[in-house]
Write an enzyme that holds these catalytic residues in place. Structure first.
Site, short mmCIF file in Angstrom:
data_model
loop_
_atom_site.label_atom_id
_atom_site.label_comp_id
_atom_site.label_asym_id
_atom_site.label_seq_id
_atom_site.Cartn_x
_atom_site.Cartn_y
_atom_site.Cartn_z
N PHE A 121 0.82 -1.20 0.00
CA PHE A 121 0.00 0.00 0.00
C PHE A 121 0.86 1.25 0.00
O PHE A 121 2.07 1.20 0.24
CB PHE A 121 -0.94 -0.02 1.21
CG PHE A 121 -2.38 -0.21 0.81
CD1 PHE A 121 -2.77 -1.33 0.11
CD2 PHE A 121 -3.33 0.75 1.13
CE1 PHE A 121 -4.08 -1.50 -0.27
CE2 PHE A 121 -4.66 0.58 0.74
CZ PHE A 121 -5.03 -0.53 0.05
N GLN A 235 -7.78 13.79 5.95
CA GLN A 235 -7.14 13.18 4.78
C GLN A 235 -8.01 13.22 3.53
O GLN A 235 -9.18 12.85 3.58
CB GLN A 235 -6.79 11.73 5.08
CG GLN A 235 -6.11 11.02 3.92
CD GLN A 235 -5.55 9.67 4.33
OE1 GLN A 235 -6.28 8.73 4.54
NE2 GLN A 235 -4.25 9.62 4.48
N HIS A 237 -8.40 11.43 0.07
CA HIS A 237 -7.98 10.24 -0.68
C HIS A 237 -7.78 10.68 -2.12
O HIS A 237 -8.64 11.36 -2.67
CB HIS A 237 -9.06 9.16 -0.58
CG HIS A 237 -8.58 7.80 -1.00
ND1 HIS A 237 -8.26 7.51 -2.30
CD2 HIS A 237 -8.37 6.66 -0.29
CE1 HIS A 237 -7.86 6.24 -2.36
NE2 HIS A 237 -7.92 5.71 -1.16
N LEU A 247 -15.35 5.98 -3.46
CA LEU A 247 -13.94 5.61 -3.32
C LEU A 247 -13.51 4.57 -4.35
O LEU A 247 -14.16 3.54 -4.52
CB LEU A 247 -13.73 5.03 -1.91
CG LEU A 247 -12.38 4.39 -1.61
CD1 LEU A 247 -11.28 5.44 -1.57
CD2 LEU A 247 -12.43 3.65 -0.28
N GLU A 250 -7.18 2.44 -3.07
CA GLU A 250 -5.73 2.51 -3.25
C GLU A 250 -5.19 1.18 -3.79
O GLU A 250 -4.15 1.12 -4.44
CB GLU A 250 -5.09 2.83 -1.90
CG GLU A 250 -3.62 3.11 -1.93
CD GLU A 250 -3.17 3.87 -0.67
OE1 GLU A 250 -3.90 4.78 -0.24
OE2 GLU A 250 -2.11 3.54 -0.14
N ARG A 281 -0.95 9.21 0.72
CA ARG A 281 -2.14 9.86 0.18
C ARG A 281 -2.04 11.38 0.15
O ARG A 281 -2.51 12.02 -0.79
CB ARG A 281 -3.37 9.44 0.98
CG ARG A 281 -3.73 8.00 0.72
CD ARG A 281 -4.85 7.53 1.61
NE ARG A 281 -5.17 6.14 1.31
CZ ARG A 281 -5.99 5.39 2.04
NH1 ARG A 281 -6.55 5.91 3.13
NH2 ARG A 281 -6.24 4.15 1.70
N HIS A 349 -11.66 11.83 3.04
CA HIS A 349 -11.74 10.40 3.30
C HIS A 349 -11.68 10.04 4.78
O HIS A 349 -12.38 9.15 5.23
CB HIS A 349 -10.59 9.71 2.56
CG HIS A 349 -10.61 8.23 2.63
ND1 HIS A 349 -11.68 7.48 2.19
CD2 HIS A 349 -9.69 7.34 3.08
CE1 HIS A 349 -11.41 6.19 2.37
NE2 HIS A 349 -10.22 6.07 2.93
N ARG A 384 -2.55 9.55 7.68
CA ARG A 384 -2.62 8.11 7.89
C ARG A 384 -2.18 7.36 6.64
O ARG A 384 -2.49 7.79 5.53
CB ARG A 384 -4.04 7.70 8.24
CG ARG A 384 -4.25 6.22 8.35
CD ARG A 384 -5.66 5.89 8.80
NE ARG A 384 -6.68 6.14 7.78
CZ ARG A 384 -6.93 5.35 6.75
NH1 ARG A 384 -6.23 4.25 6.57
NH2 ARG A 384 -7.89 5.65 5.89
#
Lengths: 573, 248, 117, 140
Positions: A121, A235, A237, A247, A250, A281, A349, A384
Site C-alpha cells: 500500500f 485526509q 484520498h 472511493l 488505493e 495519500r 476520506h 494516515r
C-alpha cells in the site's frame, strides 16, 4: 411520555462498526460476567467499515518485513507527529488481530499455498497489507458482526440514536438514545462507555464517507468535556469518482494502476519519484491538485479530474483483485476499467484527529473509552497510511474493550444510577433545540450545505490563513443561525428529520474544531498544507493540538508528540 | 442537475396518523447521474423533511437503501432515473411490516440470521500463535460468492414463499449458513443443518428463483438453498447406509 | 406453515423423478402419444406379441417402473406445492391425495409388469 | 442478569402489515413462468398414467391391448392432448436442466460449463434418448 424506563448494562458501547464490534467481543471475552450494550443508530452491518476496500496492514509475513519497518513507515507517513510508543505497540499487536479475524472466518485473499496474501500500500515499503479482494472492510465487518452474534452477552440496541453522554460526579454513567422505532428517549446506564462511532467526513461536501459519518461520538465527548486531538488533519484520498465521491481503492494502485494527466504523463515522477503511485495519500492528493492548477487535468461536468489507468492490468487480474472497482466504475461513471482509464479526483476520506485517548483507549473522562476513527491515539499523526485504519479498528477496539472491562471489574464508575433528571433534561433540551417551531425558520439542509461549502473552501487540500478564517467566521454565523432551525417532521416514529438536525448540530462543533486547529497551526504538515506557511515547523509544532469546547468556541492547547526512536527527518519519497 | 423533471410516487405511512399506507407524488429534477436515492434526498432536503427512508453508503455496499422501485426490489443508490420511461413508483420493500414511509421492520431477519449460526465453527481449533488456517484460492472460491451478501433484504422482498410463510428462514439467512458450511475451515454443517434442514429451512423453498434475480451482489441464494437441499438428502442417505460416523 | 419433516424424502423422489421425466418423457410423449395417436407407428410395431416380447426383458421392466413411479412422485410433489400456491392450504389432505396416487400408481405398475411375459 | 431481560421500549404504534395477495403469481411475469413450470407436473402425471394404462392393457392380454390400441390410434382429441403434453414436458425438461445448472454447476477440468450450454447439451441428450425410444417404437 417521552422517556422510557432505563436499561442497565456493565458497558455501553456506542457504534457497531469494526472497532465497536471488536471492542464488544473483547469486553465479553475479558470478563465472563459482564454484559455490553451495543448501541448503534444503524444496524451494525450498515456501519461505514463496510465501505473500506483495499486492505488491513500488519506484519503477518516476516520475510522481508519487521515491526520496526512497519512502525517507521507509519511514523514517516504521519509526518512525525504520531506518538511513537503507540505506533510501536500498534504494529506489534497488528498481526495477531489480523489472524484473529482469519480465525473468525474473514475470507482473506490467499496465495496459492493457502497462506494469506498481501499487497503493497501507499507509503508502505513492503507488501504487508492483507486483503479480501477489494472489499476488505465489508468482509471484516460482516465477519465481526456475524461472530458477535454468538455472544449472548452482547446485547444489541439497533437503530438507537445516541444524543448525549450521561456524566455524573466526574465519570461517565451511560448514554441517552432516541429509540427510532418508538421515538422515545431511552437512558442506557453503564459503568463504562466506549465510543466507536467513526469519523466526520460529512462536514465536507465531497467525501467517500457514508451519510452516517457525522462525528456524533466526537461531538458528544467534546460536549462532555473531553478534548479533541489533531482535528485539523483531514485526509483527502487521491482517487475518488468525480460527482459522487465514491472511493476507488488505493489497491487499484497497489495492483499496478497508473495516474496520468491530460498530457499523458505519469506526473507523479515530479512529486514522489521513488514511490510513484504508491506514495502516501497526502502527497498524491496534492500532486493531483497541482496538476489541476497547472491546467494539466481533464475538464468534466463535475470539475477537473485526472486518469487512473488500470487497462494494462488485464481483465483477469482486475476481476480477481479489483472486482468492486470494476463494478463501481461501470455503474457510476459508465467506464469499464478493463478498457478505459477511470476519472478520479481527491476526495475527503478520513479524520486523523478525534477524541483524545491513550494507548488503552481511555480518555481523560473517567470511564469513557474510544477507538477507531473517532479516536486519536495517535498513530496517524498528520497523515494516515492506507490500510492502517482497519487494523487500528481491530487493535485499539480490542484494547478499549479489554480495558473498559477491566475498569468495570475494578468497580467502574459508581454503579448507583445517575439522577433521573439528567435524561429528563436531555429530552427537554431536544425539544427546545430541535423541535421548536420557528416562524420562517432555517432549513437544516441549507445550513448543512453552507457548512460543507465553507469547509471545502477553507479547509481543503491547500489552506491559507484567510480562507480558514473565512470558514471559521462562516461556521460561527451558521452556529447562530442554527438556533432558528425549523424541522418539518414532528412525529415520533423514525424521525430522520430530527436525527439529521442533531447530526448537523454535532457537525458544526466538529467543523469549528477543525477550522480552529487549522488556523492556529501555522505550518504545513501531512494533510494540513498552508500556502501561507509552507514547510514543517518542528520547533513549534511537533505537537498535538488539543481542543477543549467552550461556549466561545474551541480553546486550544498543545502537547508534544512522543518521539522515541525515530527522529524527525525530511519526508521524501 | 438539468431541467429535466421526473415524477416520483412514493409510499407514505405514518403510524401515528394513518391506518394504512397512502401515496404522495413529488417532482424532482434529474440528469444522467441521478439515482432514485438522490431524488429522495432532494425531496427531503428541499421539499418535504418528513419523507422517511434509510440510506448510508451510497455505493451499493451497506445494504440500507433497498426499496421496491416500480415493483422490483432495488438498491436505490444504484438505480438510475435515466433508466425509466415515465413516472417512478417507490415503495417500501415488499413482504416486510412497514414502520414508516419507506422504512421496513427487518427484526425478523436479524433473529433468523442468528439461528443459522453464521460464524466459523472450526473443524479443529487452532490457536492464533499457530498462524492462519490454510485455505487455497480454490477452497476460498467454493464459498466466496455466498460471503458477498450485504443483508439488503431484496431477496426477501422478491420471495413469494417468504411473503406467504413468514416462518421461512429465507434466502439470505440460508445463503449465509451455506457460506460457512462450504468454508474449508468450518466443521459444523451437521449443527447448522438442524435449522437449515428443518421445516422452516430449505424445505419451504419451491425454487421460484427470484431471490437470485434481484440480488445486487450476485450471491445466488437460490443456488445455496438447492445445494443445501441436496447435501441434506445425501447426508441422510449416507447416515442410512452408514448409521454411525457419518458427520459429513 | 412450516414444511413437513419428511419433506427431504419426498424431495429425493421428486428430484429423481424430475430427472427421469426430463430425460425420457419427451420421447415417450412423442412416440407413445402423438405418433401413436396419429397412426404413425406401423402395426407390426405395436402388435401384442411384440409388446410382450419387449416388456419381458427385465431391464425394460425396471426402466418402466422407474419412469412411471418416479414421474408420479415428481408430479405429485410438485402439484402438492401448486395447490398450496393457488391458495388452498390443506397440506395433510393434499399430500395424502398426491402421494397416494403415486403409491397406487407404483403398485399398479409393479402388478402389471409382473403379469407381462 | 441475562441478556434477555433487556427490552427496547414498545413502539406504541403499529407497523403496517400488508396482506399477501392470493393471486400473487399473476402479479409478475417471473412468478407466472414459475407457475407454468410447476404446472408441467400435471402433464407429467397424466402421461405417466397414460403409460400405466397401456401397461395394464398389455398385462390383461391381447384383447385388452388391442381395444386400448384402437382407442389410442387415429384419435385427434388425444393427439391434441399429446401436443399439449409434449409442449409442457419439453418445458419441464428445459427448466429442469436450468435448475440443474444452478444446483450443481458442471466443470470440465478448469472450464466452467455455462448454464446455457449445460441446458443445450442435456436437450441434445433428450433428443438422443427420443431417437432410441423411436427405434424401439417403430419396430427396430
Amino acid at each position: 411520555m417521552s422517556l422510557t424506563d432505563p436499561v442497565v448494562h456493565d458497558i455501553v458501547l456506542v457504534g457497531g462498526g469494526g472497532a465497536g464490534i471488536r471492542a464488544a467481543i473483547a469486553a465479553v471475552e475479558a470478563d465472563p460476567k459482564l454484559t455490553v450494550a451495543m448501541v448503534s443508530k444503524v444496524y451494525p452491518m450498515r456501519s461505514h467499515t463496510v465501505s473500506a476496500e483495499g486492505g488491513a496492514a500488519g506484519v503477518v509475513k516476516t520475510e522481508n518485513d519487521s515491526f520496526d519497518l512497519h512502525a517507521f513507515d507509519t511514523i514517516k507517513g504521519s509526518d512525525f507527529i504520531s506518538d511513537q510508543d503507540a505506533v510501536e505497540a500498534f504494529v506489534k499487536e497488528a498481526p495477531r488481530e489480523l489472524l484473529q479475524l482469519e480465525h473468525w472466518g474473514c475470507p482473506w485473499s490467499r496465495d496459492p499455498d493457502g497462506r494469506v496474501a498481501t499487497r503493497t500500500f501507499g507509503g508502505m515499503s513492503t507488501p504487508r497489507t492483507l486483503f479480501a479482494a477489494d472489499k476488505t472492510g465489508f468482509h471484516m465487518l460482516h465477519a465481526l458482526f456475524q461472530t458477535s452474534l454468538k455472544y449472548d452477552r452482547i446485547v444489541r440496541y439497533d437503530e438507537q440514536f445516541v444524543t448525549s453522554l450521561i456524566v455524573h460526579d466526574g465519570a461517565v454513567r451511560g448514554v441517552t438514545a432516541i429509540d427510532l422505532h418508538s421515538g422515545k428517549l431511552l437512558p442506557i446506564y453503564g459503568r463504562a462507555v466506549i465510543i466507536c462511532t467513526g469519523g466526520a467526513g460529512k462536514v465536507f461536501p465531497f467525501t467517500t464517507n457514508a451519510s452516517i459519518k457525522t462525528g456524533d461520538g466526537m461531538a458528544m465527548a467534546y460536549r462532555a468535556g473531553v478534548p479533541l486531538k489533531d482535528m485539523e488533519f483531514v485526509q483527502y484520498h487521491p482517487t475518488g469518482l468525480p460527482g459522487t465521491g465514491i472511493l476507488i481503492t488505493e489497491a487499484s494502485r497497489a495492483e499496478g494502476g497508473y495516474l496520468f494527466n491530460k498530457e499523458g504523463d505519469r506526473f507523479l515522477s515530479n512529486y514522489v519519484p521513488t514511490k510513484m503511485e504508491l506514495g502516501p495519500r497526502d502527497l498524491l492528493s496534492r500532486a493531483i491538485i497541482e496538476e489541476m492548477e497547472a491546467g494539466r487535468a481533464f475538464e468534466g461536468k463535475h470539475g477537473q479530474y485526472v486518469h487512473l489507468d488500470l487497462t494494462h492490468l488485464g481483465e483477469k487480474k482486475i476481476n480477481e483483485r479489483l472486482p468492486f472497482v470494476r463494478e463501481l466504475a461501470t455503474k457510476y461513471v459508465g467506464i469499464d476499467p478493463v478498457k478505459q482509464p477511470i476519472p478520479i479526483r481527491p476526495v475527503v476520506h478520513y479524520c486523523m484527529g478525534g477524541i483524545d485517548t491513550d494507548i488503552n483507549g481511555a480518555t481523560p473522562l473517567r470511564g469513557l473509552y474510544a477507538a477507531g476513527e473517532v479516536a486519536c491515539v495517535s498513530i496517524n499523526g498528520a497523515n494516515r497510511l492506507g490500510s492502517n485504519s482497519l487494523t487500528e479498528c481491530l487493535v485499539f477496539g480490542a484494547w478499549a474493550g479489554k480495558h473498559a472491562a477491566q475498569y468495570v471489574r475494578q468497580g467502574g464508575s459508581d454503579s448507583s444510577p445517575a439522577p433521573e433528571s439528567i435524561a429528563r433534561d436531555e429530552w427537554a433540551r431536544i425539544e427546545r433545540t430541535y423541535l421548536q417551531d420557528h416562524k420562517n425558520g432555517e432549513r437544516i439542509a441549507t445550513i448543512r450545505h453552507e457548512m460543507q461549502d465553507a469547509m471545502e473552501k477553507g479547509c481543503g487540500v491547500y489552506r491559507n490563513g484567510e480562507t480558514i478564517q473565512a470558514a471559521r467566521d462562516k461556521l460561527l454565523t451558521l452556529r447562530e443561525r442554527y438556533g432558528r432551525i425549523s424541522i418539518d417532521d414532528r412525529n415520533r416514529v423514525f424521525n430522520t428529520d430530527l436525527t439529521a438536525a442533531i447530526e448537523l448540530d454535532f457537525m458544526l462543533d466538529i467543523a469549528l474544531a477543525m477550522a480552529e486547529g487549522a488556523l492556529r497551526r501555522t505550518e504545513s504538515r501531512g494533510a494540513h498544507q498552508r500556502r501561507d506557511h509552507k514547510g514543517r515547523n518542528d520547533q513549534q509544532f511537533l505537537t498535538h493540538t488539543i481542543a477543549h469546547r467552550t461556549e466561545d468556541g474551541p480553546r486550544l492547547e498543545y502537547r508534544p508528540a512522543t518521539i522515541t526512536r525515530w527522529q524527525p527527518e525530511e519526508r521524501k519519497y | 442537475m438539468s431541467d429535466k423533471m421526473k415524477k416520483l410516487t412514493v409510499t407514505r405511512y405514518n403510524p401515528e396518523t394513518d391506518s394504512a399506507p397512502r401515496t404522495q407524488t413529488y417532482e424532482v429534477p434529474y440528469d444522467d447521474d441521478t439515482v432514485v436515492l438522490d431524488a429522495l434526498n432532494h425531496i427531503k432536503d428541499q421539499q418535504d423533511g418528513t419523507l422517511t427512508y434509510r440510506w448510508s453508503c451510497r455505493m451499493g455496499v451497506c445494504g440500507s437503501c433497498g426499496m421496491n422501485v416500480n415493483g422490483v426490489p432495488k438498491l436505490t443508490c444504484a438505480t438510475f432515473l435515466r433508466d425509466f420511461e415515465g413516472d417512478i413508483t417507490v415503495e417500501p420493500l415488499a413482504n416486510f411490516p412497514i414502520m414508516r414511509d419507506l422504512v421496513v421492520n427487518m427484526s425478523d431477519f436479524m433473529e433468523k440470521l442468528k439461528r443459522v449460526k453464521p460464524w466459523l465453527i472450526p473443524k479443529e481449533e487452532k490457536s492464533i500463535d499457530e498462524g492462519e488456517y490454510l485455505q487455497t484460492p480454490r477452497q476460498l472460491e467454493a464459498y466466496r460468492q455466498f460471503s458477498m451478501c450485504i443483508n439488503c433484504m431484496l431477496c426477501y422482498a422478491a420471495c413469494p414463499v417468504y411473503g406467504k410463510h413468514q416462518d421461512f428462514l429465507g434466502p439470505a439467512a440460508i445463503a449465509l449458513g451455506h457460506r460457512y458450511n462450504e468454508d474449508s475451515r468450518d466443521g459444523a454443517r451437521a449443527e447448522r443443518n438442524k435449522i437449515i434442514g428443518s421445516g422452516e429451512g430449505v424445505w419451504e423453498c419451491t425454487f421460484v428463483g427470484e431471490c437470485s434475480e434481484v440480488c445486487p451482489k450476485h450471491v445466488d441464494p437460490a443456488a445455496a438453498i438447492q445445494r443445501e437441499k441436496l447435501a441434506n438428502v445425501l447426508d441422510k442417505i449416507k447416515s442410512f447406509i452408514l448409521p454411525r460416523g457419518s458427520s459429513r | 406453515m412450516a414444511a413437513q419433516k419428511t419433506e427431504s424424502f419426498w424431495w429425493l423422489l421428486f428430484s429423481a423423478g424430475g430427472m427421469m421425466s426430463a430425460i425420457f418423457l419427451p420421447g415417450h410423449v412423442f412416440f407413445q402419444g402423438l405418433a401413436m395417436q396419429l397412426g404413425w407407428l406401423p402395426e407390426s410395431a405395436t402388435s401384442y406379441g411384440r409388446m410382450v416380447e419387449l416388456l419381458s426383458h427385465p431391464i425394460a421392466k425396471l426402466y418402466l417402473l422407474a419412469l412411471i413411479s418416479l414421474s408420479l412422485f415428481h408430479a405429485g410433489h410438485r402439484l402438492k406445492h401448486v395447490v398450496s400456491d393457488l391458495g388452498l392450504e390443506a397440506p395433510g389432505l393434499v399430500a395424502f391425495i398426491f402421494y397416494g396416487v403415486a403409491f397406487l400408481g407404483t403398485g399398479l405398475t409393479v402388478f402389471a409388469l409382473a403379469n407381462i411375459g | 442478569m441475562s441478556a434477555k431481560d433487556y427490552r427496547v421500549p414498545e413502539p406504541g404504534y403499529k407497523d403496517y402489515i400488508k396482506p399477501y395477495p392470493e393471486l400473487w403469481w399473476t402479479k409478475k411475469r417471473p412468478y407466472l413462468l414459475f407457475m407454468v413450470r410447476e404446472f408441467t407436473a400435471l402433464f407429467v402425471l397424466l402421461f405417466a398414467m397414460r403409460l400405466l394404462q397401456g401397461l395394464i392393457a398389455i398385462s390383461k392380454g391381447e384383447a385388452a391391448w388391442n381395444a386400448w390400441l384402437a382407442g389410442a390410434t387415429n384419435s385427434v382429441a388425444l393427439a391434441i392432448g399429446s401436443l399439449f403434453a409434449l409442449f409442457f414436458v419439453l418445458f419441464h425438461s428445459i427448466t429442469w436442466f436450468q435448475a440443474g445448472a444452478v444446483v450443481s454447476p458442471m466443470r470440465i477440468g478448469k472450464f466452467e460449463v455455462p448454464p446455457s450450454m449445460f441446458v443445450l447439451g442435456n436437450m441434445g441428450l433428450v433428443v438422443a434418448v427420443a431417437a432410441v425410444i423411436g427405434y424401439f417404437s417403430l419396430g427396430g
